[in-house]
Design a protein around this motif. Structure first.
Motif, PDB file in Angstrom:
ATOM      1  N   TYR A  12       0.834  -1.202   0.000  1.00 13.67           N
ATOM      2  CA  TYR A  12       0.000   0.000   0.000  1.00 13.67           C
ATOM      3  C   TYR A  12       0.873   1.258   0.000  1.00 13.67           C
ATOM      4  CZ  TYR A  12      -3.987  -2.984   1.316  1.00 13.67           C
ATOM      5  OH  TYR A  12      -4.971  -3.947   1.339  1.00 13.67           O
ATOM      6  N   LEU A  13       1.917   1.252   0.829  1.00 14.52           N
ATOM      7  CA  LEU A  13       2.787   2.431   0.925  1.00 14.52           C
ATOM      8  C   LEU A  13       3.523   2.676  -0.392  1.00 14.52           C
ATOM      9  CD1 LEU A  13       4.030   4.679   2.665  1.00 14.52           C
ATOM     10  CD2 LEU A  13       5.836   3.059   3.305  1.00 14.52           C
ATOM     11  N   VAL A  14       4.016   1.612  -1.011  1.00 12.65           N
ATOM     12  CA  VAL A  14       4.728   1.748  -2.282  1.00 12.65           C
ATOM     13  C   VAL A  14       3.795   2.280  -3.369  1.00 12.65           C
ATOM     14  CG1 VAL A  14       5.842   0.463  -4.154  1.00 12.65           C
ATOM     15  CG2 VAL A  14       6.484   0.017  -1.777  1.00 12.65           C
ATOM     16  N   ALA A  15       2.581   1.757  -3.425  1.00 10.54           N
ATOM     17  CA  ALA A  15       1.613   2.220  -4.418  1.00 10.54           C
ATOM     18  C   ALA A  15       1.296   3.701  -4.216  1.00 10.54           C
ATOM     19  CB  ALA A  15       0.341   1.392  -4.346  1.00 10.54           C
ATOM     20  N   LEU A  16       1.136   4.110  -2.960  1.00 10.31           N
ATOM     21  CA  LEU A  16       0.842   5.510  -2.666  1.00 10.31           C
ATOM     22  C   LEU A  16       2.024   6.404  -3.037  1.00 10.31           C
ATOM     23  CD1 LEU A  16      -1.515   7.120  -1.497  1.00 10.31           C
ATOM     24  CD2 LEU A  16      -0.428   6.959   0.744  1.00 10.31           C
ATOM     25  N   ALA A  17       3.243   5.924  -2.806  1.00  7.33           N
ATOM     26  CA  ALA A  17       4.436   6.698  -3.149  1.00  7.33           C
ATOM     27  C   ALA A  17       4.570   6.868  -4.657  1.00  7.33           C
ATOM     28  CB  ALA A  17       5.682   6.016  -2.581  1.00  7.33           C
ATOM     29  N   GLU A  18       4.164   5.868  -5.416  1.00  5.26           N
ATOM     30  CA  GLU A  18       4.308   5.937  -6.870  1.00  5.26           C
ATOM     31  C   GLU A  18       3.178   6.711  -7.537  1.00  5.26           C
ATOM     32  OE1 GLU A  18       4.582   1.860  -8.075  1.00  5.26           O
ATOM     33  OE2 GLU A  18       6.710   1.706  -7.551  1.00  5.26           O
ATOM     34  N   ILE A  19       1.954   6.614  -6.994  1.00  4.00           N
ATOM     35  CA  ILE A  19       0.785   7.194  -7.666  1.00  4.00           C
ATOM     36  C   ILE A  19       0.359   8.534  -7.059  1.00  4.00           C
ATOM     37  CG2 ILE A  19      -1.623   6.744  -8.289  1.00  4.00           C
ATOM     38  CD1 ILE A  19      -0.949   3.764  -8.253  1.00  4.00           C
ATOM     39  N   ARG A  20       0.622   8.726  -5.763  1.00  5.14           N
ATOM     40  CA  ARG A  20       0.317   9.984  -5.076  1.00  5.14           C
ATOM     41  C   ARG A  20      -1.179  10.302  -5.075  1.00  5.14           C
ATOM     42  NH1 ARG A  20       5.239  11.694  -2.581  1.00  5.14           N
ATOM     43  NH2 ARG A  20       6.773  10.424  -3.667  1.00  5.14           N
ATOM     44  N   HIS A  21      -1.996   9.263  -5.008  1.00  9.70           N
ATOM     45  CA  HIS A  21      -3.449   9.458  -4.962  1.00  9.70           C
ATOM     46  C   HIS A  21      -4.056   8.230  -4.285  1.00  9.70           C
ATOM     47  CE1 HIS A  21      -7.617   9.738  -6.370  1.00  9.70           C
ATOM     48  NE2 HIS A  21      -7.384  11.021  -6.575  1.00  9.70           N
ATOM     49  N   PHE A  22      -4.828   8.459  -3.218  1.00  9.12           N
ATOM     50  CA  PHE A  22      -5.355   7.327  -2.450  1.00  9.12           C
ATOM     51  C   PHE A  22      -6.285   6.451  -3.295  1.00  9.12           C
ATOM     52  CE2 PHE A  22      -3.819   9.494   1.343  1.00  9.12           C
ATOM     53  CZ  PHE A  22      -3.536   8.438   2.187  1.00  9.12           C
ATOM     54  N   GLY A  23      -7.184   7.096  -4.035  1.00  9.17           N
ATOM     55  CA  GLY A  23      -8.135   6.323  -4.828  1.00  9.17           C
ATOM     56  C   GLY A  23      -7.473   5.496  -5.905  1.00  9.17           C
ATOM     57  N   LYS A  24      -6.543   6.116  -6.661  1.00  8.52           N
ATOM     58  CA  LYS A  24      -5.873   5.399  -7.749  1.00  8.52           C
ATOM     59  C   LYS A  24      -4.901   4.346  -7.213  1.00  8.52           C
ATOM     60  CE  LYS A  24      -6.302   9.228 -11.013  1.00  8.52           C
ATOM     61  NZ  LYS A  24      -5.604  10.245 -11.838  1.00  8.52           N
ATOM     62  N   ALA A  25      -4.263   4.635  -6.080  1.00  6.94           N
ATOM     63  CA  ALA A  25      -3.390   3.637  -5.459  1.00  6.94           C
ATOM     64  C   ALA A  25      -4.191   2.423  -5.007  1.00  6.94           C
ATOM     65  CB  ALA A  25      -2.640   4.253  -4.287  1.00  6.94           C
ATOM     66  N   ALA A  26      -5.396   2.683  -4.492  1.00  6.13           N
ATOM     67  CA  ALA A  26      -6.271   1.576  -4.073  1.00  6.13           C
ATOM     68  C   ALA A  26      -6.670   0.725  -5.276  1.00  6.13           C
ATOM     69  CB  ALA A  26      -7.506   2.139  -3.378  1.00  6.13           C
ATOM     70  N   GLU A  27      -6.985   1.380  -6.401  1.00  4.56           N
ATOM     71  CA  GLU A  27      -7.323   0.629  -7.613  1.00  4.56           C
ATOM     72  C   GLU A  27      -6.154  -0.240  -8.058  1.00  4.56           C
ATOM     73  OE1 GLU A  27      -8.582   3.279 -10.657  1.00  4.56           O
ATOM     74  OE2 GLU A  27     -10.293   4.064  -9.519  1.00  4.56           O
ATOM     75  N   ALA A  28      -4.943   0.304  -7.971  1.00  2.71           N
ATOM     76  CA  ALA A  28      -3.764  -0.461  -8.379  1.00  2.71           C
ATOM     77  C   ALA A  28      -3.553  -1.671  -7.479  1.00  2.71           C
ATOM     78  CB  ALA A  28      -2.521   0.441  -8.356  1.00  2.71           C
ATOM     79  N   CYS A  29      -3.944  -1.563  -6.215  1.00  3.07           N
ATOM     80  CA  CYS A  29      -3.790  -2.672  -5.265  1.00  3.07           C
ATOM     81  C   CYS A  29      -5.023  -3.569  -5.209  1.00  3.07           C
ATOM     82  CB  CYS A  29      -3.492  -2.123  -3.867  1.00  3.07           C
ATOM     83  SG  CYS A  29      -1.912  -1.264  -3.724  1.00  3.07           S
ATOM     84  N   LEU A  30      -6.051  -3.236  -6.018  1.00  5.53           N
ATOM     85  CA  LEU A  30      -7.282  -4.034  -6.090  1.00  5.53           C
ATOM     86  C   LEU A  30      -8.014  -4.079  -4.752  1.00  5.53           C
ATOM     87  CD1 LEU A  30      -6.001  -7.026  -8.289  1.00  5.53           C
ATOM     88  CD2 LEU A  30      -7.113  -4.904  -9.031  1.00  5.53           C
ATOM     89  N   VAL A  31      -8.028  -2.927  -4.059  1.00  5.83           N
ATOM     90  CA  VAL A  31      -8.766  -2.819  -2.802  1.00  5.83           C
ATOM     91  C   VAL A  31      -9.555  -1.509  -2.841  1.00  5.83           C
ATOM     92  CG1 VAL A  31      -7.092  -4.158  -1.475  1.00  5.83           C
ATOM     93  CG2 VAL A  31      -6.845  -1.662  -1.621  1.00  5.83           C
ATOM     94  N   THR A  32     -10.421  -1.328  -1.863  1.00  2.30           N
ATOM     95  CA  THR A  32     -11.155  -0.065  -1.764  1.00  2.30           C
ATOM     96  C   THR A  32     -10.240   1.016  -1.182  1.00  2.30           C
ATOM     97  OG1 THR A  32     -11.963  -0.530   0.465  1.00  2.30           O
ATOM     98  CG2 THR A  32     -13.287  -1.337  -1.390  1.00  2.30           C
ATOM     99  N   GLN A  33     -10.645   2.272  -1.399  1.00  2.00           N
ATOM    100  CA  GLN A  33      -9.847   3.367  -0.862  1.00  2.00           C
ATOM    101  C   GLN A  33      -9.811   3.337   0.657  1.00  2.00           C
ATOM    102  OE1 GLN A  33     -10.607   7.206  -2.613  1.00  2.00           O
ATOM    103  NE2 GLN A  33      -9.819   8.321  -0.847  1.00  2.00           N
ATOM    104  N   SER A  34     -10.915   2.996   1.270  1.00  2.00           N
ATOM    105  CA  SER A  34     -10.951   2.945   2.737  1.00  2.00           C
ATOM    106  C   SER A  34     -10.032   1.852   3.272  1.00  2.00           C
ATOM    107  CB  SER A  34     -12.387   2.706   3.223  1.00  2.00           C
ATOM    108  OG  SER A  34     -12.899   1.486   2.700  1.00  2.00           O
ATOM    109  N   THR A  35      -9.937   0.720   2.543  1.00  2.00           N
ATOM    110  CA  THR A  35      -9.045  -0.361   2.974  1.00  2.00           C
ATOM    111  C   THR A  35      -7.587   0.079   2.904  1.00  2.00           C
ATOM    112  OG1 THR A  35     -10.585  -2.076   2.249  1.00  2.00           O
ATOM    113  CG2 THR A  35      -8.280  -2.710   2.467  1.00  2.00           C
ATOM    114  N   LEU A  36      -7.231   0.752   1.800  1.00  2.00           N
ATOM    115  CA  LEU A  36      -5.844   1.209   1.672  1.00  2.00           C
ATOM    116  C   LEU A  36      -5.531   2.274   2.711  1.00  2.00           C
ATOM    117  CD1 LEU A  36      -3.675   1.674  -1.372  1.00  2.00           C
ATOM    118  CD2 LEU A  36      -4.033   3.713   0.026  1.00  2.00           C
ATOM    119  N   SER A  37      -6.446   3.211   2.904  1.00  3.65           N
ATOM    120  CA  SER A  37      -6.229   4.269   3.893  1.00  3.65           C
ATOM    121  C   SER A  37      -6.070   3.693   5.288  1.00  3.65           C
ATOM    122  CB  SER A  37      -7.390   5.265   3.845  1.00  3.65           C
ATOM    123  OG  SER A  37      -7.179   6.302   4.774  1.00  3.65           O
TER     124      SER A  37
END
Length: 316
Positions: A12-37
């Motif tokens: 989750y942290l790596v995805a957020l560092a690369e994408i810089r957006h909670f919603g899009k990072a969650a999509e990349a990790c195949l989870v909901t935004q609330s789950t990633l947050s």
């Protein structure tokens, strides 16, 4: 015992560092935004430190967050390699393999060898990425590619290489060009005063051709440049000059439908063979999959030999 964060939290942290957006990072990790947050918050609580500065406009990682994200990227890559190594021990070259190939090799070699590789390794899932060498090496070192098929030598980056075969250069010119009528191989000195057309800067074939023929760049040679070998051939066919083409492209029929012919190039008379580039594989130094990649190289070489033998028998 330290309560360690999970690989999922680090992902989750790596995805957020690369994408810089909670919603899009969650999509990349195949989870909901609330789950990633929630996962990021749990990671911060577990570590006792803030990793992300949350604002309404953008996501900014703290200096510690940036440092840990870079380390987590390597951790995830190592964990993935461990899984792939275990699979390879039971059945080598099964599952996904992300292969980067340069554009002066990909369209000419892969159609020859991929059918044989598929038959030999039916469970191999080969994902291909075509790009220039420098960008492919960056992706390799970042863990986004597993293996490269490039022209050697290549200086730069912590990579190991496996040479596979030499790819000889030939002079290509129109049939009415003075060099086309010359008897015997064309000497390298004969190219000094010709309009030599090359690929644009960034293509390693340009550098390898000049180095192999020991021809320094000059304003005359930099007047025209192409973005692909096919464009280069069309420029030669239009009478704009001559060029150097690798045997891989010639064997694939790149001159078909043109008035372009080839002439062999002579060595320098000092024991050197005709100019050539070397084709080989490259992988991250220290990877545990080196034996598997060597197996892939041997299989690729064998597939090339078989297709060459088939072409020879058909031609005869």
């Amino acid at each position: 015992m330290i309560n360690l964060p999970t690989l999922r939290q680090w992902r989750y942290l790596v995805a957020l560092a690369e994408i810089r957006h909670f919603g899009k990072a969650a999509e990349a990790c195949l989870v909901t935004q609330s789950t990633l947050s929630a996962g990021i918050q749990e990671l911060e609580t577990q570590l006792g430190a803030a990793l992300v500065d949350r604002t309404k406009r953008k996501v900014v990682l703290t200096p510690l967050g940036e440092d840990l994200a870079a380390r987590a990227r390597e951790l995830l890559r190592e964990a993935e390699e461990m899984v792939l190594l275990a699979r390879a021990a039971a059945a080598p070259l099964t599952g996904p393999l992300r292969l980067g190939v340069i554009p002066t090799i990909s369209p000419f070699l892969l159609p020859r060898v991929l059918p044989a590789l598929r038959r030999r390794f039916p469970d191999l899932r080969l994902f291909l990425r075509e790009d220039l060498t420098a960008r492919l090496v960056d992706l390799l070192l970042a863990g986004k590619l597993d293996l490269l098929l490039i022209a050697l030598p290549y200086e730069g980056g912590a990579i190991d290489t496996l040479p596979l075969f030499d790819d000889a250069f030939a002079l290509a010119c129109r049939s009415d060009h003075v060099l086309a009528k010359q008897a015997g191989p064309v000497r390298l000195g004969d190219l000094a005063d010709t309009q030599l057309l090359l690929l644009e800067d960034g293509h390693c074939l340009r550098d390898h051709a000049l180095a192999a023929c020991r021809l320094p760049p000059s304003p005359r040679r930099d007047g025209f440049a192409a973005t692909s070998l096919h464009t280069l051939v069309q420029m030669v066919d239009s009478g704009l000059g001559v060029t150097l083409l690798p045997q891989l492209a010639l064997a694939a029929g790149i001159l078909r439908g043109t008035d372009v012919v080839t002439r062999p190039l002579a060595g320098d008379g000092g024991g050197r063979t005709a100019p050539a580039r070397q084709i080989g594989l490259a992988w991250r130094r220290g990877t545990q999959r080196a034996d598997e990649f060597r197996l892939f190289g041997n299989a690729l070489h064998e597939a090339m030999d078989k297709t060459a033998a088939t072409q020879d028998s058909t031609a005869s």
